[in-house]
Design a protein around this motif. Structure first.
Motif, PDB file in Angstrom:
ATOM      1  N   TYR A 108       0.893  -0.917   0.380  1.00 49.57           N
ATOM      2  CA  TYR A 108       0.136   0.302   0.068  1.00 49.57           C
ATOM      3  C   TYR A 108       0.951   0.949  -0.160  1.00 49.57           C
ATOM      4  N   ARG A 109       2.258   1.410   0.804  1.00 51.40           N
ATOM      5  CA  ARG A 109       2.476   2.778   0.581  1.00 51.40           C
ATOM      6  C   ARG A 109       3.638   2.278  -0.219  1.00 51.40           C
ATOM      7  N   SER A 110       4.534   1.378  -0.596  1.00 51.13           N
ATOM      8  CA  SER A 110       4.280   1.533  -1.993  1.00 51.13           C
ATOM      9  C   SER A 110       4.117   2.264  -3.156  1.00 51.13           C
ATOM     10  N   ALA A 111       2.275   1.697  -3.011  1.00 48.79           N
ATOM     11  CA  ALA A 111       1.665   2.197  -4.111  1.00 48.79           C
ATOM     12  C   ALA A 111       1.235   3.812  -3.795  1.00 48.79           C
ATOM     13  N   MET A 112       1.321   4.648  -2.576  1.00 45.32           N
ATOM     14  CA  MET A 112       0.594   5.353  -2.076  1.00 45.32           C
ATOM     15  C   MET A 112       2.116   6.728  -3.009  1.00 45.32           C
ATOM     16  N   ARG A 113       2.582   6.100  -2.726  1.00 48.98           N
ATOM     17  CA  ARG A 113       4.368   7.271  -3.000  1.00 48.98           C
ATOM     18  C   ARG A 113       4.011   8.051  -3.612  1.00 48.98           C
ATOM     19  N   GLY A 114       4.106   9.531  -3.801  1.00 47.39           N
ATOM     20  CA  GLY A 114       3.751  10.233  -4.064  1.00 47.39           C
ATOM     21  C   GLY A 114       2.427  11.129  -4.913  1.00 47.39           C
ATOM     22  N   HIS A 115       1.557  10.288  -4.034  1.00 49.11           N
ATOM     23  CA  HIS A 115       0.374  10.343  -4.299  1.00 49.11           C
ATOM     24  C   HIS A 115      -0.217  10.935  -3.011  1.00 49.11           C
ATOM     25  N   ALA A 116       0.531  10.901  -2.233  1.00 47.37           N
ATOM     26  CA  ALA A 116      -0.355  10.960  -0.710  1.00 47.37           C
ATOM     27  C   ALA A 116       0.772  10.959   0.294  1.00 47.37           C
ATOM     28  N   SER A 117       0.491  12.100   1.556  1.00 48.46           N
ATOM     29  CA  SER A 117       1.557  12.134   2.182  1.00 48.46           C
ATOM     30  C   SER A 117       0.500  11.840   3.731  1.00 48.46           C
TER      31      SER A 117
END
Length: 152
Positions: A84-93
């Motif tokens: 999840y964190r890998s796929a969210m990298r760059g999309h949210a903080s």
């Protein structure tokens, strides 16, 4: 165990738009397969020992299942979170990058869709891993003569 592997493989094919039918089929298959695997293994452990040691075998069987369950939840839960964190990298903080619920609470439809897809990314990674672990375990057990019941 191959049935369990197949059920995990089926679960790996689900998406954000999948219907409930595939989940019902996969979980029904998993329940039947686990029932068919668990009962004979428990019976083999208990009856493979002298009657005065059957309690020890049962306790060891229960302890092994509890430890394996806890370790499995920790390992596969960590894999899901990492995916999840890998796929969210760059999309949210912040919390949204680490937590699906936090991303959904923000009220941003685009972020919510990205978070759902990121969760699905981690979920599929876990389901494929579980399918592989179960398939490999079933092949190892099938090839092992150690687990064959001795003749009466």
């Amino acid at each position: 165990m191959l049935g369990v592997a197949l059920s995990y493989a089926l679960l790996a094919t689900t998406g954000t738009d999948s219907g409930v039918a595939i989940l019902v089929v996969a979980f029904a298959l998993m329940g039947v397969a686990m029932g068919l695997a668990t009962t004979p293994v428990t019976e083999l452990i208990v009856t493979g020992l002298p009657p005065e040691r059957a309690g020890v075998g049962s306790a060891l069987n229960d302890a092994a299942r509890q430890v394996a369950g806890a370790v499995g939840v920790a390992v596969f839960g960590s894999m899901l979170a990492a995916g999840y964190r890998s796929a969210m990298r760059g999309h949210a903080s912040g919390q949204a990058a680490d937590n699906l619920a936090a991303a959904l609470r923000r009220g941003d439809a685009a972020l919510a869709q990205t978070a759902r897809e990121a969760f699905l990314h981690g979920y599929i990674w876990v389901m494929v891993s579980c399918a592989l672990v179960c398939a490999i375990a079933s092949l190892v057990v099938a090839r092992s003569r150690h687990f064959a019941r001795p003749p009466d």
